[in-house]
Design a protein around this motif. Sequence first.
Motif, mmCIF file in Angstrom:
data_model
loop_
_atom_site.group_PDB
_atom_site.id
_atom_site.type_symbol
_atom_site.label_atom_id
_atom_site.label_comp_id
_atom_site.label_asym_id
_atom_site.label_seq_id
_atom_site.Cartn_x
_atom_site.Cartn_y
_atom_site.Cartn_z
ATOM 1 N N LEU A 1 2.128 32.523 14.338
ATOM 2 C CA LEU A 1 2.895 31.661 15.233
ATOM 3 C C LEU A 1 2.577 30.186 14.988
ATOM 4 O O LEU A 1 3.474 29.347 14.958
ATOM 5 C CB LEU A 1 2.633 32.028 16.694
ATOM 6 N N PHE A 2 1.309 29.865 14.798
ATOM 7 C CA PHE A 2 0.911 28.486 14.494
ATOM 8 C C PHE A 2 1.519 28.029 13.172
ATOM 9 O O PHE A 2 2.075 26.932 13.083
ATOM 10 C CB PHE A 2 -0.624 28.380 14.432
ATOM 11 N N ARG A 3 1.407 28.865 12.140
ATOM 12 C CA ARG A 3 1.946 28.489 10.828
ATOM 13 C C ARG A 3 3.448 28.243 10.903
ATOM 14 O O ARG A 3 3.957 27.259 10.368
ATOM 15 C CB ARG A 3 1.603 29.561 9.782
ATOM 16 N N LEU A 4 4.160 29.104 11.598
ATOM 17 C CA LEU A 4 5.595 28.952 11.769
ATOM 18 C C LEU A 4 5.923 27.669 12.538
ATOM 19 O O LEU A 4 6.800 26.896 12.140
ATOM 20 C CB LEU A 4 6.166 30.173 12.501
ATOM 21 N N ALA A 5 5.193 27.420 13.614
ATOM 22 C CA ALA A 5 5.434 26.218 14.427
ATOM 23 C C ALA A 5 5.153 24.944 13.628
ATOM 24 O O ALA A 5 5.917 23.971 13.721
ATOM 25 C CB ALA A 5 4.576 26.265 15.691
ATOM 26 N N MET A 6 4.083 24.931 12.867
ATOM 27 C CA MET A 6 3.759 23.739 12.064
ATOM 28 C C MET A 6 4.851 23.461 11.033
ATOM 29 O O MET A 6 5.273 22.318 10.856
ATOM 30 C CB MET A 6 2.412 23.900 11.363
ATOM 31 N N ARG A 7 5.285 24.497 10.354
ATOM 32 C CA ARG A 7 6.328 24.298 9.343
ATOM 33 C C ARG A 7 7.631 23.840 9.994
ATOM 34 O O ARG A 7 8.314 22.960 9.476
ATOM 35 C CB ARG A 7 6.523 25.570 8.532
ATOM 36 N N ALA A 8 7.970 24.426 11.146
ATOM 37 C CA ALA A 8 9.195 24.025 11.845
ATOM 38 C C ALA A 8 9.098 22.594 12.363
ATOM 39 O O ALA A 8 10.092 21.858 12.390
ATOM 40 C CB ALA A 8 9.473 24.988 12.994
ATOM 41 N N ALA A 9 7.895 22.177 12.754
ATOM 42 C CA ALA A 9 7.694 20.831 13.282
ATOM 43 C C ALA A 9 7.587 19.779 12.179
ATOM 44 O O ALA A 9 7.635 18.578 12.467
ATOM 45 C CB ALA A 9 6.432 20.791 14.147
ATOM 46 N N GLY A 10 7.460 20.197 10.941
ATOM 47 C CA GLY A 10 7.273 19.277 9.820
ATOM 48 C C GLY A 10 8.244 18.110 9.791
ATOM 49 O O GLY A 10 7.821 16.956 9.693
ATOM 50 N N PRO A 11 9.551 18.335 9.862
ATOM 51 C CA PRO A 11 10.487 17.203 9.824
ATOM 52 C C PRO A 11 10.267 16.213 10.975
ATOM 53 O O PRO A 11 10.317 14.997 10.769
ATOM 54 C CB PRO A 11 11.862 17.869 9.901
ATOM 55 N N GLY A 12 9.988 16.712 12.160
ATOM 56 C CA GLY A 12 9.730 15.819 13.295
ATOM 57 C C GLY A 12 8.434 15.052 13.133
ATOM 58 O O GLY A 12 8.358 13.856 13.455
ATOM 59 N N ILE A 13 7.406 15.716 12.620
ATOM 60 C CA ILE A 13 6.131 15.044 12.372
ATOM 61 C C ILE A 13 6.316 13.974 11.298
ATOM 62 O O ILE A 13 5.800 12.868 11.410
ATOM 63 C CB ILE A 13 5.039 16.056 11.981
ATOM 64 N N GLY A 14 7.090 14.296 10.259
ATOM 65 C CA GLY A 14 7.374 13.313 9.208
ATOM 66 C C GLY A 14 8.117 12.105 9.752
ATOM 67 O O GLY A 14 7.807 10.966 9.399
ATOM 68 N N THR B 1 0.824 -1.203 0.000
ATOM 69 C CA THR B 1 0.000 0.000 0.000
ATOM 70 C C THR B 1 0.861 1.256 0.000
ATOM 71 O O THR B 1 1.808 1.357 0.780
ATOM 72 C CB THR B 1 -0.889 0.031 1.270
ATOM 73 N N ALA B 2 0.514 2.195 -0.842
ATOM 74 C CA ALA B 2 1.105 3.531 -0.785
ATOM 75 C C ALA B 2 0.208 4.362 0.129
ATOM 76 O O ALA B 2 -1.014 4.400 -0.050
ATOM 77 C CB ALA B 2 1.170 4.153 -2.170
ATOM 78 N N VAL B 3 0.810 4.992 1.131
ATOM 79 C CA VAL B 3 0.070 5.785 2.112
ATOM 80 C C VAL B 3 0.498 7.242 1.988
ATOM 81 O O VAL B 3 1.694 7.541 1.957
ATOM 82 C CB VAL B 3 0.357 5.294 3.555
ATOM 83 N N ARG B 4 -0.496 8.136 1.927
ATOM 84 C CA ARG B 4 -0.236 9.573 1.940
ATOM 85 C C ARG B 4 -1.065 10.186 3.064
ATOM 86 O O ARG B 4 -2.290 10.022 3.112
ATOM 87 C CB ARG B 4 -0.621 10.219 0.620
ATOM 88 N N TRP B 5 -0.402 10.868 3.983
ATOM 89 C CA TRP B 5 -1.066 11.496 5.128
ATOM 90 C C TRP B 5 -0.862 13.000 5.026
ATOM 91 O O TRP B 5 0.270 13.476 4.945
ATOM 92 C CB TRP B 5 -0.466 10.969 6.425
ATOM 93 N N THR B 6 -1.949 13.745 5.029
ATOM 94 C CA THR B 6 -1.889 15.202 4.986
ATOM 95 C C THR B 6 -2.486 15.774 6.260
ATOM 96 O O THR B 6 -3.607 15.420 6.641
ATOM 97 C CB THR B 6 -2.655 15.758 3.765
ATOM 98 N N MET B 7 -1.722 16.632 6.903
ATOM 99 C CA MET B 7 -2.226 17.435 8.025
ATOM 100 C C MET B 7 -2.440 18.829 7.471
ATOM 101 O O MET B 7 -1.496 19.458 6.987
ATOM 102 C CB MET B 7 -1.201 17.499 9.157
ATOM 103 N N ALA B 8 -3.671 19.293 7.519
ATOM 104 C CA ALA B 8 -4.009 20.613 6.999
ATOM 105 C C ALA B 8 -4.446 21.486 8.159
ATOM 106 O O ALA B 8 -5.296 21.081 8.959
ATOM 107 C CB ALA B 8 -5.137 20.486 5.971
#
Length: 160
Positions: free
Chosen positions: A127-140, A114-121
Motif C-alpha cells: 500500500l505504501f509503495r503504491l501510494a508513493m508511486r501514485a503521489a509522485g507527480p504531485g510530489i514532483g 545550480t542543478a538540484v536533484r532530490w531523491t525520496m527513497a
Amino acid sequence: MARRLSSVELDFAESAPVRLTFTTRLAAAPGPVYRALAEEVADTPLWFPSVAAARPLDGGAGREVSLRGGVFFRETIMARDPGARYAYRIDETNAPCVKALLEDWRLRPASSGTAVRWTMAGEGPALFRLAMRAAGPGIGHSFKGAMRKLDRHLAGTRTP
C-alpha cells in the motif's frame, strides 16, 4: 502516534524499493542553495509551502519537520557536503505504513546556477509503495514550485 522507522544508511537512496527523483535548475549558486537546505532550516516554510515548521535538533545533527496536514518527521542528518550534498534519514514519524525513508539532495554547479536533484527513497508494504508511486507527480509538482520559490527567496536575500 509517532513510530520509529528502520535505520537506513546513505546507500538506501540508490537501493530503496521506491525512489522518487526530481531535478531542476536554480539561478542561485550551490553555496546559497546548500545553506538554505542545511543551515537555515527554520526558514524552510518560507520557500517550501508544504512545510509548516522546521527546526534543527541536537546542535544541527538532526531536524524536526512538520508538514501542513499534521504529518511530522524527526530526522538524522546523514550527509553534509557544503554546496554538493545534504541527506537525512527519517527516524520517527506519524505517517502511516512507512517502514523507512531517506531524502538525498544533490547539488552541482550548472552553467548559470545550480542543478538540484532530490531523491525520496522509501520502503513499506504494498500500500505504501503504491501510494508513493501514485503521489509522485504531485510530489514532483510541489518540489518544482518550492525550488522556484527558493530561487526567488535567495535572489531577494543575496548581498552584492
